[in-house]
Design a protein around this motif. Structure first.
Motif, PDB file in Angstrom:
ATOM      1  N   VAL A  30      12.178   7.241  21.098  1.00 35.82           N
ATOM      2  CA  VAL A  30      12.682   8.259  22.013  1.00 35.82           C
ATOM      3  C   VAL A  30      13.113   9.458  21.187  1.00 35.82           C
ATOM      4  CG1 VAL A  30      13.389   6.643  23.797  1.00 35.82           C
ATOM      5  CG2 VAL A  30      15.001   7.219  21.971  1.00 35.82           C
ATOM      6  N   GLU A  31      12.957  10.623  21.774  1.00 34.24           N
ATOM      7  CA  GLU A  31      13.319  11.856  21.087  1.00 34.24           C
ATOM      8  C   GLU A  31      14.690  12.330  21.567  1.00 34.24           C
ATOM      9  OE1 GLU A  31      12.110  16.426  21.620  1.00 34.24           O
ATOM     10  OE2 GLU A  31      10.410  15.064  21.373  1.00 34.24           O
ATOM     11  N   ILE A  32      15.604  12.557  20.629  1.00 33.39           N
ATOM     12  CA  ILE A  32      16.940  13.060  20.949  1.00 33.39           C
ATOM     13  C   ILE A  32      17.208  14.251  20.047  1.00 33.39           C
ATOM     14  CG2 ILE A  32      19.403  12.521  21.087  1.00 33.39           C
ATOM     15  CD1 ILE A  32      18.630   9.556  21.303  1.00 33.39           C
ATOM     16  N   ASP A  33      17.181  15.454  20.634  1.00 32.59           N
ATOM     17  CA  ASP A  33      17.429  16.684  19.882  1.00 32.59           C
ATOM     18  C   ASP A  33      16.558  16.787  18.635  1.00 32.59           C
ATOM     19  OD1 ASP A  33      19.344  17.457  21.706  1.00 32.59           O
ATOM     20  OD2 ASP A  33      20.967  16.455  20.627  1.00 32.59           O
ATOM     21  N   GLY A  34      15.284  16.502  18.790  1.00 35.93           N
ATOM     22  CA  GLY A  34      14.366  16.681  17.678  1.00 35.93           C
ATOM     23  C   GLY A  34      14.394  15.582  16.648  1.00 35.93           C
ATOM     24  N   ARG A  35      15.145  14.535  16.894  1.00 38.55           N
ATOM     25  CA  ARG A  35      15.158  13.399  15.983  1.00 38.55           C
ATOM     26  C   ARG A  35      14.748  12.157  16.753  1.00 38.55           C
ATOM     27  NH1 ARG A  35      16.751  14.393  11.054  1.00 38.55           N
ATOM     28  NH2 ARG A  35      17.961  16.259  10.640  1.00 38.55           N
ATOM     29  N   ASP A  94       0.653  26.847  23.393  1.00 37.07           N
ATOM     30  CA  ASP A  94       1.900  27.135  24.106  1.00 37.07           C
ATOM     31  C   ASP A  94       2.956  26.080  23.789  1.00 37.07           C
ATOM     32  OD1 ASP A  94       0.924  29.416  25.353  1.00 37.07           O
ATOM     33  OD2 ASP A  94       0.128  28.300  27.060  1.00 37.07           O
ATOM     34  N   GLY A  95       2.537  24.813  23.788  1.00 38.86           N
ATOM     35  CA  GLY A  95       3.475  23.745  23.472  1.00 38.86           C
ATOM     36  C   GLY A  95       3.986  23.839  22.047  1.00 38.86           C
ATOM     37  N   LEU A  96       3.107  24.177  21.109  1.00 40.77           N
ATOM     38  CA  LEU A  96       3.519  24.322  19.709  1.00 40.77           C
ATOM     39  C   LEU A  96       4.519  25.451  19.543  1.00 40.77           C
ATOM     40  CD1 LEU A  96       0.025  23.868  18.034  1.00 40.77           C
ATOM     41  CD2 LEU A  96       1.999  22.372  17.676  1.00 40.77           C
ATOM     42  N   LEU A  97       4.258  26.570  20.200  1.00 39.31           N
ATOM     43  CA  LEU A  97       5.186  27.702  20.088  1.00 39.31           C
ATOM     44  C   LEU A  97       6.527  27.377  20.744  1.00 39.31           C
ATOM     45  CD1 LEU A  97       2.762  30.704  20.753  1.00 39.31           C
ATOM     46  CD2 LEU A  97       3.705  29.914  18.565  1.00 39.31           C
ATOM     47  N   ASP A  98       6.487  26.600  21.815  1.00 39.61           N
ATOM     48  CA  ASP A  98       7.730  26.179  22.456  1.00 39.61           C
ATOM     49  C   ASP A  98       8.538  25.286  21.519  1.00 39.61           C
ATOM     50  OD1 ASP A  98       9.512  25.738  24.852  1.00 39.61           O
ATOM     51  OD2 ASP A  98       8.837  23.682  24.511  1.00 39.61           O
ATOM     52  N   VAL A  99       7.860  24.357  20.850  1.00 42.07           N
ATOM     53  CA  VAL A  99       8.550  23.497  19.890  1.00 42.07           C
ATOM     54  C   VAL A  99       9.114  24.322  18.748  1.00 42.07           C
ATOM     55  CG1 VAL A  99       8.219  21.692  18.150  1.00 42.07           C
ATOM     56  CG2 VAL A  99       7.260  21.404  20.436  1.00 42.07           C
ATOM     57  N   ALA A 100       8.346  25.284  18.255  1.00 46.40           N
ATOM     58  CA  ALA A 100       8.820  26.136  17.164  1.00 46.40           C
ATOM     59  C   ALA A 100      10.099  26.869  17.565  1.00 46.40           C
ATOM     60  CB  ALA A 100       7.742  27.137  16.764  1.00 46.40           C
ATOM     61  N   ALA A 101      10.136  27.361  18.797  1.00 46.13           N
ATOM     62  CA  ALA A 101      11.329  28.067  19.270  1.00 46.13           C
ATOM     63  C   ALA A 101      12.515  27.116  19.397  1.00 46.13           C
ATOM     64  CB  ALA A 101      11.032  28.733  20.615  1.00 46.13           C
ATOM     65  N   ARG A 102      12.273  25.928  19.945  1.00 49.23           N
ATOM     66  CA  ARG A 102      13.358  24.950  20.103  1.00 49.23           C
ATOM     67  C   ARG A 102      13.896  24.489  18.758  1.00 49.23           C
ATOM     68  NH1 ARG A 102      10.323  20.529  23.294  1.00 49.23           N
ATOM     69  NH2 ARG A 102      12.213  19.314  22.851  1.00 49.23           N
ATOM     70  N   ALA A 103      12.997  24.335  17.788  1.00 52.86           N
ATOM     71  CA  ALA A 103      13.409  23.813  16.482  1.00 52.86           C
ATOM     72  C   ALA A 103      13.906  24.904  15.541  1.00 52.86           C
ATOM     73  CB  ALA A 103      12.241  23.085  15.832  1.00 52.86           C
ATOM     74  N   GLY A 104      13.650  26.167  15.889  1.00 53.88           N
ATOM     75  CA  GLY A 104      14.033  27.249  14.997  1.00 53.88           C
ATOM     76  C   GLY A 104      13.104  27.386  13.804  1.00 53.88           C
ATOM     77  N   ALA A 105      11.854  26.956  13.964  1.00 57.46           N
ATOM     78  CA  ALA A 105      10.871  27.092  12.876  1.00 57.46           C
ATOM     79  C   ALA A 105      10.446  28.551  12.764  1.00 57.46           C
ATOM     80  CB  ALA A 105       9.658  26.212  13.154  1.00 57.46           C
ATOM     81  N   ASP A 106      10.209  28.989  11.531  1.00 53.35           N
ATOM     82  CA  ASP A 106       9.760  30.360  11.337  1.00 53.35           C
ATOM     83  C   ASP A 106       8.360  30.447  10.733  1.00 53.35           C
ATOM     84  OD1 ASP A 106      10.383  29.448   8.829  1.00 53.35           O
ATOM     85  OD2 ASP A 106      11.959  30.914   8.430  1.00 53.35           O
ATOM     86  N   ALA A 107       7.681  29.298  10.591  1.00 52.73           N
ATOM     87  CA  ALA A 107       6.331  29.282  10.040  1.00 52.73           C
ATOM     88  C   ALA A 107       5.566  28.097  10.604  1.00 52.73           C
ATOM     89  CB  ALA A 107       6.378  29.207   8.511  1.00 52.73           C
ATOM     90  N   VAL A 108       4.239  28.200  10.574  1.00 48.41           N
ATOM     91  CA  VAL A 108       3.365  27.135  11.078  1.00 48.41           C
ATOM     92  C   VAL A 108       2.298  26.830  10.042  1.00 48.41           C
ATOM     93  CG1 VAL A 108       1.670  26.475  12.831  1.00 48.41           C
ATOM     94  CG2 VAL A 108       3.725  27.730  13.497  1.00 48.41           C
ATOM     95  N   HIS A 109       2.189  25.561   9.669  1.00 48.20           N
ATOM     96  CA  HIS A 109       1.092  25.119   8.803  1.00 48.20           C
ATOM     97  C   HIS A 109       0.145  24.282   9.654  1.00 48.20           C
ATOM     98  CE1 HIS A 109      -1.328  23.517   5.632  1.00 48.20           C
ATOM     99  NE2 HIS A 109      -0.577  24.044   4.673  1.00 48.20           N
ATOM    100  N   PRO A 110      -1.135  24.698   9.778  1.00 51.56           N
ATOM    101  CA  PRO A 110      -2.048  23.972  10.665  1.00 51.56           C
ATOM    102  C   PRO A 110      -2.768  22.803  10.015  1.00 51.56           C
ATOM    103  CG  PRO A 110      -3.136  25.910   9.814  1.00 51.56           C
ATOM    104  CD  PRO A 110      -1.747  25.917   9.229  1.00 51.56           C
TER     105      PRO A 110
END
Length: 579
Positions: A467-472, A58-74
């Motif tokens: 610290v994390e600021i907008d994915g950076r 769930d956390g990974l999918l949430d990050v993918a949505a926030r970051a706009g990722a369209d693929a996952v490499h495990p």
């Protein structure tokens, strides 16, 4: 694909991030709290915290949505062999860079994988047709086929949930341990039983499948140097195979993967015993740690091929490849070989890898990195390539001699000694004596190994954190003097975890039940308040993928101090036996 979320950590996350950059897609890293300052989080284009760990889909999918990722490499490990995770990713509209969920489910179930292997005529040792129901079933199998037998997890791999039974009276304890470890690692505790091959070599075949039945073979590897069923050394091609043996291995691998329409990179693992008997072991539906030696002997970037296939494009390899030269990979883990490969998490005060022609180092750390107790102990992989095995061994000796790591124990002393051992450096099949139990059974020099520990560094006047600021990620420095002042005024003071839990602080006692290594208290073998005998197993701590049983120091009544599932440090007081 435009942006790939890398659902992993360490050197494989670094490896995938670099491949994404070369391929022309952006990368997104995730990091657990212990990895906030890890190189993979700095190397990726973006990085997001994953507080609940790398298995949190769930956390990974949430990050993918926030970051706009369209693929996952495990990567490997963690989620790479989870059909459920792959399905969740695809249901979310993302590309899963690996085999299909159906393929992972079919080949990840070792009983179903054996059926596939049997259907195509691959060599198989005697084994149960499916998961056994109890320890009694293991006893019945052993009486029919003889000892030793192997109990192994029906789901997952990497040596987790695997036990060898040599005496019938051991069956119940080993069956329970295998099932418990399998459940903890893979979420399912079902186990198979097979006839155990004595002194076998562990050989494997690297394949690439196009998803429509087309499979190309990229060569063989030998991974026989292991401890606790975990690989330490891999080389390609597997040395000293006859042409007939190589034909059996590669044909079995190709046919098994073609039968299921395999897509992406995969590895078929087999055993080769001293009499030449070959037996199918399992299929790893992912990239292997040791994929590097195949890359070095074929000049094929396996991660790039994975990205091509996931992107709906054809791979750059259309027929079987004949390896050129020889490559050896030495896994550098944070373990002390002189103390039974005891894991040694901590902070790297120095990390100076070797270089030069034919030398490659894939690392997930730098000087100053922390090696957490909660994850695998692998910190780097040293890979050497040369025209032949003899030259590769010589190059490996020079590279290991110039590899300096301080702050934590490592297996570097083991590799130094291994590369001089005639059983491993043998020039012919007749004198090559390495097998999967060789390290534990025949390396009599292990007790001689050890490392001098580096002095702890002087305290830095500034404490640095990220610290994390907008994915950076940005580096934040706080003076230690300020933190000390806050601590004395009570504003930054941490509670005593023992007092917070309502237990007494640790105190020295002859009856103390102490953690042998930093890790997780996975289970109490005896309930609180029960009488136990001296030497009886009372608890199990899992440290860096290895279960370590703890015995009662004396006879008496066991009192629990720490609850199951708690993170513990080496030497921590878990409980006490009251005389």
């Amino acid at each position: 694909m435009r942006k790939v979320l890398i659902a992993n950590r360490g050197e494989i996350a670094v490896r995938v991030a670099r491949a994404c950059a070369e391929y022309g897609v952006a990368s997104v890293a995730v990091y657990a709290d212990a990895d906030a300052d890890a190189p993979h989080a700095r190397l990726a284009d973006e990085a997001y915290a994953l507080p609940d760990g790398y298995l949190d889909v769930d956390g990974l999918l949430d990050v993918a949505a926030r970051a706009g990722a369209d693929a996952v490499h495990p990567g490997y490990g963690f989620l790479s062999e989870s059909a459920a995770a792959a399905a969740r990713v695809e249901e979310a509209g993302l590309v899963w860079i690996g085999p299909t969920p159906a393929t992972i489910a079919r080949l990840g179930d070792k009983a179903l994988a054996r059926e596939v292997a049997r259907s195509v005529g691959a060599p198989l040792a005697p084994g149960s047709d499916g998961p056994v129901g109890s320890a009694d079933d293991v006893v019945a199998f052993a009486r029919e086929h003889g000892l030793p037998v192997m109990i192994k997890a029906a789901h997952g791999g990497g040596g987790r949930g695997l036990r060898v039974v040599r005496r019938l009276e051991e069956v119940t304890g080993l069956y329970d341990a295998a099932a418990r470890e399998a459940a903890a690692a893979f979420g399912r505790g079902e186990c198979l039983v097979e006839k155990y091959l004595e002194r076998p070599r562990h050989v494997e075949v690297q394949v690439l499948g196009d998803g429509t039945g087309g499979v190309v073979v990229l060569g063989t590897r030998d991974c026989s140097v292991q401890r606790r069923s975990q690989k330490l050394v891999e080389e390609a091609p597997a040395p000293f195979l006859t042409s007939e043996q190589e034909q059996v291995l590669t044909t079995a691998a190709r046919d098994i993967c073609a039968a299921v329409g395999y897509r992406s990179a995969g590895t078929v693992e087999l055993l080769l015993d001293a009499d030449g008997l070959i037996s199918f072991l399992e299929v790893n539906t992912r990239l292997q740690v040791e994929h590097t030696v195949t890359e070095e002997t074929t000049d094929i970037d396996l991660v790039r091929q994975q990205l091509l296939l996931a992107d709906g494009r054809p791979v750059e390899v259309t027929e079987d490849v004949r390896p050129s030269g020889h490559a050896i990979e030495l896994r550098i883990t944070a373990e002390d070989p002189g103390r039974g490969f005891l894991p040694g998490p901590g902070t790297l005060t120095r990390f100076d890898p070797p270089g030069g022609p034919g030398v490659r180092v894939d690392a997930g750390v730098v000087a100053g990195s922390t090696v957490p107790a909660s994850f695998d102990s692998l910190v780097a992989k040293l890979v050497v390539r040369a025209p032949d095995r003899t030259t590769a061994l010589r190059r490996a000796r020079a590279a290991v001699a110039s590899f300096t790591v301080e702050g934590v124990p490592t297996v570097l002393p083991f590799h130094v000694r291994l590369l001089e051992d005639p059983a491993f450096t043998a020039p012919s099949a007749r004198s090559f004596a390495v097998h999967t139990r060789w390290v534990e059974d025949e390396c009599t020099w292990l007790d001689e190994l050890g490392e001098k520990r580096a002095e702890p560094p002087h305290e830095d006047p500034v404490v640095r954190t990220w610290v994390e600021i907008d994915g950076r990620r940005s580096l934040l420095g706080l003076p230690t003097a300020l933190l000390a002042q806050l601590s004395t005024t009570g504003h930054a003071q941490s509670p005593d975890p023992a007092q917070e839990a309502g237990t007494a602080p640790d105190a020295s006692s002859d009856g103390d039940v102490s953690a042998p290594a930093a890790g997780i208290l996975t289970s109490w073998s005896a309930p609180d308040g029960e009488r136990v005998e001296a030497g009886e197993r009372v608890a199990v701590v899992e440290a860096m993928k290895t279960e370590r049983p703890i015995a009662a120091p004396l006879a008496g009544v066991l009192r629990h101090v720490v609850t199951e599932g708690a993170q513990v440090g080496a030497g921590d007081r878990l409980g006490v036996v009251e005389p």
